[in-house]
Design a protein around this motif. Structure first.
Motif, PDB file in Angstrom:
ATOM      1  N   ARG A  20      10.330  -3.861  20.245  1.00 16.96           N
ATOM      2  CA  ARG A  20      10.800  -2.499  19.948  1.00 16.96           C
ATOM      3  C   ARG A  20      10.195  -2.010  18.627  1.00 16.96           C
ATOM      4  NH1 ARG A  20      15.033  -1.094  17.145  1.00 16.96           N
ATOM      5  NH2 ARG A  20      15.696  -3.268  16.977  1.00 16.96           N
ATOM      6  N   ARG A  21      10.231  -2.918  17.619  1.00 17.55           N
ATOM      7  CA  ARG A  21       9.680  -2.541  16.305  1.00 17.55           C
ATOM      8  C   ARG A  21       8.182  -2.261  16.391  1.00 17.55           C
ATOM      9  NH1 ARG A  21      12.300  -7.838  14.256  1.00 17.55           N
ATOM     10  NH2 ARG A  21      14.331  -7.218  13.494  1.00 17.55           N
ATOM     11  N   ALA A  22       7.489  -2.989  17.271  1.00 20.17           N
ATOM     12  CA  ALA A  22       6.036  -2.858  17.373  1.00 20.17           C
ATOM     13  C   ALA A  22       5.636  -1.410  17.612  1.00 20.17           C
ATOM     14  CB  ALA A  22       5.514  -3.743  18.498  1.00 20.17           C
ATOM     15  N   GLU A  23       6.459  -0.683  18.359  1.00 21.47           N
ATOM     16  CA  GLU A  23       6.110   0.713  18.659  1.00 21.47           C
ATOM     17  C   GLU A  23       6.591   1.656  17.557  1.00 21.47           C
ATOM     18  OE1 GLU A  23       3.945   1.576  20.900  1.00 21.47           O
ATOM     19  OE2 GLU A  23       3.864  -0.562  21.379  1.00 21.47           O
ATOM     20  N   ILE A  24       7.843   1.465  17.077  1.00 17.43           N
ATOM     21  CA  ILE A  24       8.364   2.474  16.138  1.00 17.43           C
ATOM     22  C   ILE A  24       8.004   2.206  14.672  1.00 17.43           C
ATOM     23  CG2 ILE A  24      10.254   3.435  17.530  1.00 17.43           C
ATOM     24  CD1 ILE A  24      12.147   1.460  16.277  1.00 17.43           C
ATOM     25  N   ASN A  25       7.901   0.933  14.286  1.00 20.29           N
ATOM     26  CA  ASN A  25       7.617   0.629  12.880  1.00 20.29           C
ATOM     27  C   ASN A  25       7.035  -0.786  12.795  1.00 20.29           C
ATOM     28  OD1 ASN A  25       7.600   0.369  10.126  1.00 20.29           O
ATOM     29  ND2 ASN A  25       9.778   0.831   9.817  1.00 20.29           N
ATOM     30  N   PRO A  26       5.727  -0.921  13.148  1.00 11.87           N
ATOM     31  CA  PRO A  26       5.136  -2.257  13.299  1.00 11.87           C
ATOM     32  C   PRO A  26       5.281  -3.147  12.053  1.00 11.87           C
ATOM     33  CG  PRO A  26       3.513  -0.524  13.767  1.00 11.87           C
ATOM     34  CD  PRO A  26       4.784   0.165  13.452  1.00 11.87           C
TER      35      PRO A  26
ATOM     36  N   GLY B 125       0.797  -1.219   0.000  1.00 10.44           N
ATOM     37  CA  GLY B 125       0.000   0.000   0.000  1.00 10.44           C
ATOM     38  C   GLY B 125       0.832   1.272   0.000  1.00 10.44           C
ATOM     39  N   CYS B 126       0.124   2.389   0.098  1.00  7.65           N
ATOM     40  CA  CYS B 126       0.792   3.695   0.122  1.00  7.65           C
ATOM     41  C   CYS B 126       0.822   4.187   1.578  1.00  7.65           C
ATOM     42  CB  CYS B 126       0.036   4.682  -0.763  1.00  7.65           C
ATOM     43  SG  CYS B 126      -1.657   4.927  -0.216  1.00  7.65           S
ATOM     44  N   ASP B 127       1.376   5.370   1.800  1.00  6.45           N
ATOM     45  CA  ASP B 127       1.467   5.913   3.167  1.00  6.45           C
ATOM     46  C   ASP B 127       0.095   5.959   3.835  1.00  6.45           C
ATOM     47  OD1 ASP B 127       4.102   6.193   2.900  1.00  6.45           O
ATOM     48  OD2 ASP B 127       4.095   8.383   2.613  1.00  6.45           O
ATOM     49  N   LYS B 128      -0.910   6.318   3.005  1.00  4.38           N
ATOM     50  CA  LYS B 128      -2.268   6.503   3.551  1.00  4.38           C
ATOM     51  C   LYS B 128      -2.815   5.171   4.083  1.00  4.38           C
ATOM     52  CE  LYS B 128      -5.835   7.557   0.987  1.00  4.38           C
ATOM     53  NZ  LYS B 128      -6.377   7.985  -0.285  1.00  4.38           N
ATOM     54  N   CYS B 129      -2.790   4.124   3.258  1.00  6.67           N
ATOM     55  CA  CYS B 129      -3.371   2.854   3.737  1.00  6.67           C
ATOM     56  C   CYS B 129      -2.475   2.210   4.792  1.00  6.67           C
ATOM     57  CB  CYS B 129      -3.734   1.880   2.622  1.00  6.67           C
ATOM     58  SG  CYS B 129      -2.907   1.958   1.074  1.00  6.67           S
ATOM     59  N   ARG B 130      -1.167   2.486   4.703  1.00  4.70           N
ATOM     60  CA  ARG B 130      -0.268   1.870   5.690  1.00  4.70           C
ATOM     61  C   ARG B 130      -0.439   2.454   7.087  1.00  4.70           C
ATOM     62  NH1 ARG B 130       5.277   1.963   3.926  1.00  4.70           N
ATOM     63  NH2 ARG B 130       4.258   2.356   1.939  1.00  4.70           N
ATOM     64  N   ALA B 131      -0.855   3.719   7.170  1.00  6.26           N
ATOM     65  CA  ALA B 131      -1.047   4.346   8.487  1.00  6.26           C
ATOM     66  C   ALA B 131      -2.145   3.602   9.253  1.00  6.26           C
ATOM     67  CB  ALA B 131      -1.403   5.815   8.313  1.00  6.26           C
ATOM     68  N   GLU B 132      -3.230   3.281   8.550  1.00  4.85           N
ATOM     69  CA  GLU B 132      -4.340   2.546   9.197  1.00  4.85           C
ATOM     70  C   GLU B 132      -3.909   1.124   9.549  1.00  4.85           C
ATOM     71  OE1 GLU B 132      -8.194   2.342   7.334  1.00  4.85           O
ATOM     72  OE2 GLU B 132      -7.910   4.404   6.585  1.00  4.85           O
TER      73      GLU B 132
ATOM     74  N   LYS C  91       1.194 -15.113  11.725  1.00  2.00           N
ATOM     75  CA  LYS C  91       0.252 -15.716  10.776  1.00  2.00           C
ATOM     76  C   LYS C  91      -1.161 -15.189  11.025  1.00  2.00           C
ATOM     77  CE  LYS C  91       2.647 -19.960   9.579  1.00  2.00           C
ATOM     78  NZ  LYS C  91       2.896 -21.340  10.003  1.00  2.00           N
ATOM     79  N   ASN C  92      -1.433 -14.819  12.304  1.00  2.00           N
ATOM     80  CA  ASN C  92      -2.777 -14.331  12.652  1.00  2.00           C
ATOM     81  C   ASN C  92      -2.863 -12.809  12.685  1.00  2.00           C
ATOM     82  OD1 ASN C  92      -3.664 -16.985  13.060  1.00  2.00           O
ATOM     83  ND2 ASN C  92      -2.659 -17.000  15.075  1.00  2.00           N
ATOM     84  N   ALA C  93      -1.805 -12.151  12.259  1.00  2.00           N
ATOM     85  CA  ALA C  93      -1.798 -10.674  12.305  1.00  2.00           C
ATOM     86  C   ALA C  93      -2.740 -10.116  11.236  1.00  2.00           C
ATOM     87  CB  ALA C  93      -0.379 -10.177  12.052  1.00  2.00           C
ATOM     88  N   PRO C  94      -3.182  -8.851  11.420  1.00  2.00           N
ATOM     89  CA  PRO C  94      -3.989  -8.234  10.357  1.00  2.00           C
ATOM     90  C   PRO C  94      -3.218  -8.225   9.038  1.00  2.00           C
ATOM     91  CG  PRO C  94      -3.751  -6.753  12.259  1.00  2.00           C
ATOM     92  CD  PRO C  94      -2.916  -7.952  12.542  1.00  2.00           C
ATOM     93  N   LYS C  95      -3.961  -8.274   7.937  1.00  2.00           N
ATOM     94  CA  LYS C  95      -3.326  -8.319   6.616  1.00  2.00           C
ATOM     95  C   LYS C  95      -3.477  -6.949   5.951  1.00  2.00           C
ATOM     96  CE  LYS C  95      -2.574 -12.877   6.402  1.00  2.00           C
ATOM     97  NZ  LYS C  95      -2.128 -12.955   7.787  1.00  2.00           N
ATOM     98  N   ILE C  96      -2.377  -6.493   5.345  1.00  2.00           N
ATOM     99  CA  ILE C  96      -2.391  -5.183   4.667  1.00  2.00           C
ATOM    100  C   ILE C  96      -3.477  -5.151   3.589  1.00  2.00           C
ATOM    101  CG2 ILE C  96      -0.513  -5.886   3.080  1.00  2.00           C
ATOM    102  CD1 ILE C  96      -0.882  -2.314   4.274  1.00  2.00           C
ATOM    103  N   SER C  97      -3.760  -6.321   2.986  1.00  2.00           N
ATOM    104  CA  SER C  97      -4.751  -6.343   1.892  1.00  2.00           C
ATOM    105  C   SER C  97      -6.127  -5.852   2.362  1.00  2.00           C
ATOM    106  CB  SER C  97      -4.856  -7.751   1.304  1.00  2.00           C
ATOM    107  OG  SER C  97      -4.978  -8.695   2.336  1.00  2.00           O
ATOM    108  N   ASP C  98      -6.392  -5.974   3.676  1.00  2.00           N
ATOM    109  CA  ASP C  98      -7.685  -5.506   4.197  1.00  2.00           C
ATOM    110  C   ASP C  98      -7.701  -3.999   4.423  1.00  2.00           C
ATOM    111  OD1 ASP C  98      -8.656  -8.089   4.199  1.00  2.00           O
ATOM    112  OD2 ASP C  98      -7.812  -8.506   6.185  1.00  2.00           O
ATOM    113  N   PHE C  99      -6.566  -3.326   4.243  1.00  2.00           N
ATOM    114  CA  PHE C  99      -6.495  -1.885   4.550  1.00  2.00           C
ATOM    115  C   PHE C  99      -6.158  -1.042   3.322  1.00  2.00           C
ATOM    116  CE2 PHE C  99      -5.915  -4.185   8.397  1.00  2.00           C
ATOM    117  CZ  PHE C  99      -6.526  -3.423   9.383  1.00  2.00           C
ATOM    118  N   LEU C 100      -6.113  -1.686   2.153  1.00  2.00           N
ATOM    119  CA  LEU C 100      -5.680  -0.947   0.955  1.00  2.00           C
ATOM    120  C   LEU C 100      -6.720   0.082   0.511  1.00  2.00           C
ATOM    121  CD1 LEU C 100      -4.211  -3.849  -1.231  1.00  2.00           C
ATOM    122  CD2 LEU C 100      -2.957  -2.147   0.128  1.00  2.00           C
TER     123      LEU C 100
END
Ligand code: HAM
Length: 413
Positions: free
Chosen positions: A194-200, A165-172, A216-225
């Motif tokens: 550490r990454r979870a807070e600064i750059n998940p 995604g782009c910056d916009k969809c990645r923020a969500e 494997k159970n984390a949210p998928k970027i495809s649902d936020f595009l």
């Protein structure tokens, strides 16, 4: 004895034809796609890599070779090729005329834990395209990567592709991922916490098996595009279909560098990426240039050769042509003359430089893989009639002193 540094390898003569074949295939493919070569310095200001690759990535955090020069400036050996090329393109105003398409073949330095396929110095054939935000830019780049891999002899490397995604969809997405990561508690590694807070997004690139299991159970970027990113991705995939390039969609593919936007991909041999890259529309601006959408890939040559060999792909190794053997010391000067004549005619040739006996000269010629041996003694010097012996089967061919080059070229035809 001083040994080669840990995690590095010498390229020895017995291997050199493989490297030459890979480089020739890279250059041939680049020429087919009208892509020009660029060379940038092996070290750059460390700041360049901090600002491009990202200060929460492993490459920048743990793996950079950083040193101070004599004036106390912080420099770094390049840990990848893209940042230096972007710096050079901006500095030399190569984006005046777009698209700008460049390739490089160069050493890359990462202080990693050495293991199979992971070195502290490796070499990349990389390509960077500057200028277009259209999906056909990815398709052209992937077509070039695909053509290069076919030229080497691969038919089965799996292309995995995703969009981040782009910056916009990645923020969500980052917000949802951060929430998820807070919920999993202590099961993830310290780096991931550490990454979870600064750059998940970086957590999804973690190599620790227990972390990978959790993600494997984390949210998928495809649902936020956003709609634009969805349409772009669909168009890239349609372009690949039209070009006949097979791929697998991998929604967990994120890659280890921060500059990517939208498309990311890897050609893999099992779990190991041989060639990886993606789109990076924000990097030029991030490094002080004007907004210029880009795509690129880097191919690890060590991994490429290992993957090729494991499939029985052979690399052409040109054999030297004529060894001119001296039967007696009196013939050595004539041998040197014959060698010079052959070389002038474009035929690879060599004669003894060690004062070896005739038997030892034949042994050497055989070991070196010469196709023919031409023996010169008293009688050959008097008559000017020479005999060329084919090493593979012992057959001999008449060769004239004055028609040497043509006779060698016609031998056995
Ligand atoms: P990368 O995935 O970090 O991407 O590296 C590209 C390729 O280099 C990998 O797919 C792998 O084959 C090889 N490679 C990486 N690290 C090592 C290592 N330690 N030992 C051996 N081989 C290795 C980049 O470097 C990006 N600059 C690619 C790119 C270009 N993206 C856009 N443009």
């Amino acid at each position: 004895m001083i040994n080669v540094p840990k995690g590095t390898k010498d390229m020895l003569p017995a291997e050199s034809h493989k490297w030459q074949a890979v480089e020739a295939a890279a250059k041939k493919t680049a020429a087919l796609y009208n892509v020009k070569q660029i060379r940038t310095p092996v070290f750059e200001s460390a700041e360049l890599f901090l600002r491009s690759i990202g200060d929460s990535t492993d490459i920048v955090n743990k793996e950079m070779y950083i040193f101070e020069d004599k004036r106390g400036r912080k420099m770094a050996l390049r840990p990848e090729g893209t940042a230096g090329v972007v710096r050079s393109v901006l500095e030399n105003n190569l984006i005046e005329c777009l698209p700008q398409k460049l390739f490089y073949i160069e050493g890359v330095y990462r202080y990693e834990q050495p293991q199979a396929g992971r070195y502290r110095e490796h070499h990349q054939f990389g390509t960077e395209f500057f200028g277009s935000e259209l999906p056909c830019f990815e398709v052209e780049l992937l077509s070039m990567a695909h053509t290069f891999l076919r030229e080497i002899g691969f038919s089965d490397l799996c292309l995995r592709i995703n969009t981040i995604g782009c910056d916009k969809c990645r923020a969500e997405f980052n917000a949802a991922l951060r929430e998820f990561l807070r919920g999993v508690g202590d099961v993830i590694c310290a780096d991931c916490k550490r990454r979870a807070e600064i750059n998940p997004l970086r957590t999804l690139d973690c190599k620790v098996p227990s972390c990978r299991e959790v993600y494997k159970n984390a949210p998928k970027i495809s649902d936020f595009l956003c709609d634009d990113c969805k349409a772009h991705h669909a168009a890239v995939l349609a372009g690949l279909d039209a070009a006949g390039i097979k791929y697998v969609e991998d929604k967990n593919l994120v890659r280890g560098l921060d500059y990517y936007t939208r498309t990311v991909f890897e050609f893999c041999d099992g779990n190991l990426a041989v060639l990886g890259g993606g789109r990076y529309d924000g990097l030029c601006e991030q490094l002080g240039g004007k907004h210029t959408p880009c795509v690129g890939f880097g191919c690890g040559i060590e991994r490429l050769i290992a993957a090729a060999e494991s499939r029985g792909i052979e690399f052409a190794d040109a054999k030297p042509t004529v060894y001119v053997a001296a039967q007696c010391d009196g013939a050595r000067c004539e041998c040197a003359n014959i060698v010079a004549k052959l070389r002038e005619g474009g035929i690879s040739a060599e004669t003894d430089l060690m004062g070896k006996s005739l038997k030892a000269q034949f042994k050497y010629a055989d070991r070196q893989g010469f196709m023919y041996v031409l023996t010169v003694g008293e009688s050959e010097m008097c008559s000017g009639a020479l005999k060329l012996k084919r090493m593979s089967d012992g057959q001999t061919f008449d060769v004239g002193r004055d028609t040497l080059v043509a006779d060698v070229e016609n031998a056995g035809k």
